[in-house]
Design a protein around this motif. Structure first.
Motif, PDB file in Angstrom:
ATOM      1  N   ALA A  27      10.107  -1.865  -8.160  1.00  0.00           N
ATOM      2  CA  ALA A  27       9.828  -0.491  -7.722  1.00  0.00           C
ATOM      3  C   ALA A  27       9.890   0.458  -8.904  1.00  0.00           C
ATOM      4  CB  ALA A  27      10.817  -0.076  -6.643  1.00  0.00           C
ATOM      5  N   ASP A  69       6.175   1.063  -5.037  1.00  0.00           N
ATOM      6  CA  ASP A  69       6.282  -0.225  -4.363  1.00  0.00           C
ATOM      7  C   ASP A  69       7.041  -1.238  -5.204  1.00  0.00           C
ATOM      8  OD1 ASP A  69       4.829   0.845  -2.315  1.00  0.00           O
ATOM      9  OD2 ASP A  69       3.324  -0.736  -2.262  1.00  0.00           O
ATOM     10  N   ARG A  84       0.423  -1.531   5.079  1.00  0.00           N
ATOM     11  CA  ARG A  84       1.457  -1.621   6.123  1.00  0.00           C
ATOM     12  C   ARG A  84       1.208  -0.579   7.213  1.00  0.00           C
ATOM     13  NH1 ARG A  84       6.027  -4.246   6.155  1.00  0.00           N
ATOM     14  NH2 ARG A  84       5.862  -4.674   3.908  1.00  0.00           N
ATOM     15  N   ARG A 129       0.722   0.754  -6.358  1.00  0.00           N
ATOM     16  CA  ARG A 129       1.512   1.920  -5.991  1.00  0.00           C
ATOM     17  C   ARG A 129       2.831   1.918  -6.759  1.00  0.00           C
ATOM     18  NH1 ARG A 129       0.533   3.536   0.337  1.00  0.00           N
ATOM     19  NH2 ARG A 129      -1.751   3.609   0.210  1.00  0.00           N
ATOM     20  N   ILE A 140       6.773  -3.244  -0.064  1.00  0.00           N
ATOM     21  CA  ILE A 140       5.347  -3.187  -0.387  1.00  0.00           C
ATOM     22  C   ILE A 140       4.638  -2.431   0.724  1.00  0.00           C
ATOM     23  CG2 ILE A 140       3.236  -4.522  -0.745  1.00  0.00           C
ATOM     24  CD1 ILE A 140       5.175  -4.810  -3.037  1.00  0.00           C
ATOM     25  N   THR A 141       3.940  -1.365   0.363  1.00  0.00           N
ATOM     26  CA  THR A 141       3.200  -0.591   1.362  1.00  0.00           C
ATOM     27  C   THR A 141       1.728  -0.994   1.435  1.00  0.00           C
ATOM     28  OG1 THR A 141       2.800   1.164  -0.262  1.00  0.00           O
ATOM     29  CG2 THR A 141       4.725   1.398   1.164  1.00  0.00           C
ATOM     30  N   ILE A 163      -0.986  -4.991  -7.039  1.00  0.00           N
ATOM     31  CA  ILE A 163      -0.114  -3.927  -6.511  1.00  0.00           C
ATOM     32  C   ILE A 163      -0.226  -2.738  -7.453  1.00  0.00           C
ATOM     33  CG2 ILE A 163       2.201  -3.318  -5.736  1.00  0.00           C
ATOM     34  CD1 ILE A 163       2.905  -6.307  -5.854  1.00  0.00           C
ATOM     35  N   TYR A 194      -1.437  -3.781  -0.764  1.00  0.00           N
ATOM     36  CA  TYR A 194      -1.894  -4.524  -1.945  1.00  0.00           C
ATOM     37  C   TYR A 194      -3.370  -4.864  -1.768  1.00  0.00           C
ATOM     38  CZ  TYR A 194      -1.471  -9.008   0.615  1.00  0.00           C
ATOM     39  OH  TYR A 194      -1.602 -10.040   1.518  1.00  0.00           O
TER      40      TYR A 194
END
Length: 272
Positions: A100, A247, A164, A244, A138-139, A242, A141
């Motif tokens: 993160a 995340d 998500r 973000r 993880i929001t 990924i 990918y």
């Protein structure tokens, strides 16, 4: 007295049970449900290039992990690692991890030859894959991209991704398209592709003479005129990415088929 109290106790118990029966069971937090990522084992895994079905696409690409070029075109024979390997079911596994509040990371195949959306024979991304739902942290990918080059326009015309929750919709696949001219400020459009399938599903992206068509399980999701993008040099990508910043966690996508075509005669789908 005891004879009176016993029936009363039984009645009260039955009443309370009846009240509880009318209450719906507690809902399980959907975020507690996730797909376990297969654990890499150097002994029981395989080289993706050993499988003939993957050789045509692997001959066209390089592997990027976590951000740099890890395997160059023509060097995939006898290569496997925890982030890229084949399993006993002849599937190609992509895995990447991110802390993160750190920069983006990926395990992606990047097509080496570049092309224009205006090509008359077209270009076709065709795959059968499974997207694993990651743990909380993880929001979203990305598992597919059409990306512009550094020399032309270093942004993706298209990303196919798992999210998500977006716009109040949980656990869906999305197509994110830049719909603005490269010389203009970004305008993105998000297209809902539906709830993430539990198992493997088919996805195709066709671009021919500036018409882009996205298909899920042979059904057309959207068709777009992308003439505004024809001066950009593009390439296909496949794997996991990924981007973000906040995340953190691990993601994986598993491909049983993957093809990058530039000849419409190679595409089995009726939609070309």
């Amino acid at each position: 007295m005891k004879k009176v109290l016993l029936p009363l106790f039984i009645l009260m118990t039955l009443f309370l049970i009846g009240c509880n029966a009318r209450h719906p069971p507690k809902e399980i937090d959907a975020d507690l449900i996730y797909d376990k990522i297969p654990e890499y084992n150097a002994t029981t895994s395989y080289y993706p290039y050993d499988y003939e079905k993957f050789q045509p696409v692997l001959d066209q690409v390089k592997l990027q992990y976590p951000n740099d070029d890890l395997v160059n075109q023509g060097e995939f024979a006898n290569y496997k690692a925890a982030n890229f390997y084949a399993d006993a079911d002849e599937n190609m596994n992509f895995v990447t991890q991110k802390e993160a509040n750190t920069y983006k990371t990926r395990s992606e195949l990047r097509q080496v030859n570049e092309w224009s959306t205006s090509d008359t024979d077209g270009n076709y991304w065709v795959a059968t894959l499974r997207c694993l739902k990651p743990k909380v942290g993880i929001t979203s990918y990305t598992w597919m991209q059409i990306h512009g080059t550094h020399d032309s326009y270093n942004y993706p015309l298209l990303r196919l991704l798992w999210a998500r929750s977006y716009r109040g919709v949980y656990n869906h696949l999305w197509a994110v398209i830049i719909v603005s001219d490269p010389d203009s400020p970004f305008i993105y459009e998000w297209i809902d592709m539906g709830e993430k399938p539990e198992g493997f599903f088919d996805v195709e992206v066709h671009i021919k003479e500036n018409i882009m068509t996205i298909l899920l399980n042979r059904n057309i999701v959207t068709t777009r005129n992308v003439t505004y993008w024809e001066n950009v040099s593009n390439y296909f990508k496949a794997g996991v990415y990924i981007n973000r910043y906040n995340d953190g966690g691990e993601v994986s996508a598993i491909f049983s088929q993957l093809h990058f075509y530039d000849n419409p005669n190679d595409v089995v789908s009726p939609h070309h």
